[in-house]
Design a protein around this motif. Structure first.
Motif, short mmCIF file in Angstrom:
data_model
loop_
_atom_site.label_atom_id
_atom_site.label_comp_id
_atom_site.label_asym_id
_atom_site.label_seq_id
_atom_site.Cartn_x
_atom_site.Cartn_y
_atom_site.Cartn_z
N LYS A 64 9.08 -8.51 5.81
CA LYS A 64 9.15 -7.88 4.48
C LYS A 64 7.85 -8.04 3.69
N LEU A 65 7.41 -9.28 3.51
CA LEU A 65 6.21 -9.52 2.72
C LEU A 65 4.98 -8.87 3.35
N GLN A 66 4.88 -8.96 4.68
CA GLN A 66 3.74 -8.36 5.37
C GLN A 66 3.68 -6.85 5.14
N LYS A 67 4.83 -6.19 5.25
CA LYS A 67 4.87 -4.73 5.06
C LYS A 67 4.47 -4.36 3.64
N GLN A 68 4.99 -5.08 2.67
CA GLN A 68 4.69 -4.73 1.28
C GLN A 68 3.23 -5.01 0.92
N VAL A 69 2.71 -6.13 1.38
CA VAL A 69 1.31 -6.45 1.08
C VAL A 69 0.37 -5.45 1.74
N GLU A 70 0.66 -5.07 2.97
CA GLU A 70 -0.17 -4.06 3.64
C GLU A 70 -0.16 -2.75 2.87
N PHE A 71 1.01 -2.38 2.36
CA PHE A 71 1.10 -1.16 1.55
C PHE A 71 0.24 -1.28 0.30
N MET A 72 0.39 -2.39 -0.42
CA MET A 72 -0.33 -2.56 -1.67
C MET A 72 -1.84 -2.68 -1.45
N ASP A 73 -2.24 -3.35 -0.40
CA ASP A 73 -3.67 -3.50 -0.11
C ASP A 73 -4.33 -2.16 0.18
N THR A 74 -3.57 -1.23 0.75
CA THR A 74 -4.13 0.06 1.11
C THR A 74 -3.85 1.15 0.07
N HIS A 75 -3.17 0.78 -1.01
CA HIS A 75 -2.87 1.73 -2.09
C HIS A 75 -3.24 1.08 -3.44
N PRO A 76 -4.52 0.99 -3.74
CA PRO A 76 -4.95 0.27 -4.94
C PRO A 76 -4.49 0.89 -6.26
#
Length: 271
Positions: free
Chosen positions: A109-121
């Protein structure tokens, strides 16, 4: 620290171990901490939390308040001071919320969300689907519908549509340095107040994955934050008025329609 997992809890003896297990099972390529605050529980929850903190000292920061931080009145604000304390204690670049009676089911869960946020500033927060389960045995269901928008904005919230399960929320931690809006402490619905402030800074992203569980039970605040409670309806109406002023009237038409619906509900309750 990449992520702080923020866990407000009160009298969650039956649930807190499940919640902490769901947070501790997260598989990530980054560091994360669990910041948990027990709000003067009168059950055995503090002892359970203390044992987890002893076993995972590098992961868990536990605040076991000897007395409930309140406010005691009005009851619609129960637990507010503990939540605000914890949000400010979070040191991570991102904060993930999960109350003590909810839990996560996906170890990524956390990995998926952080990857999304890191790539969508340009996104300020991210949420995902969860299952809603009921203590009384009512049929469970998903929190979000199949057609939930992948990108939402603050205007969607101002239309009085709530689609962000608290246990699914991960946001950029602006509040490490920035204060909460001056109207935040007046809003009974603290999750709404938080998410509106975040959405005013950027888009809301949605991941359709089912990655957690939201429990509905007699002890939950959602039973007090109800359409049959005149105080709560009046408070919600005032929140939208305050937000409208805070946003400089940019969504005047949307907010006017929302406030009108609350005024209608209040009139109907008086009949």
């Amino acid at each position: 620290m990449k992520v702080s997992v923020c866990v407000p809890t009160y009298n969650h003896e039956k649930y807190i171990a499940r919640m902490l297990d769901g947070a501790l099972m997260q598989q990530t390529t980054f560091s994360y901490e669990i910041v948990i605050g027990d709000d003067g529980s009168t059950d055995k929850a503090p002892g359970i939390i203390q044992e987890y903190a002893r076993r995972y000292p590098e992961r868990i920061r536990a605040y076991l308040h000897p007395h409930n931080l309140g406010p005691q009145e009005p009851r619609e604000f129960g637990g507010r001071n503990n939540v605000l304390f914890l949000l400010k204690a979070c040191r991570g670049e991102y904060v993930a919320l999960c109350e003590g009676d909810d839990y996560w089911t996906d170890p990524h869960k956390l990995q998926k969300q952080v990857e999304f946020m890191d790539t969508h500033p340009d996104y300020a927060l991210c949420h995902h689907n969860v299952r809603v389960i009921y203590e009384d045995g009512s049929p469970e269901h998903f929190f979000n519908p199949p057609d939930q928008k992948l990108t939402s904005t603050v205007e969607d919230l101002l239309e009085d549509r709530w689609f962000v399960a608290t246990a699914s929320l991960l946001y950029r931690n602006y509040f490490r340095t920035d204060p909460f809006a001056d109207w935040h402490h007046q809003a009974a619905a603290g999750d709404w107040a938080l998410v509106i402030q975040l959405a005013a800074r950027g888009n809301i992203g949605y991941l359709p994955d089912d990655m957690g569980v939201y429990r509905k039970h007699r002890g939950g605040l959602s039973n007090i934050h109800a359409a049959t409670n005149p105080y709560f309806l009046q408070n919600r109406k005032q929140m939208f008025l305050n937000v409208n002023r805070w946003l400089g009237g940019r969504y005047e038409k949307t907010v006017t329609a929302t406030v009108g619906r609350y005024e209608q509900q209040l009139r109907e309750l008086k009949q």
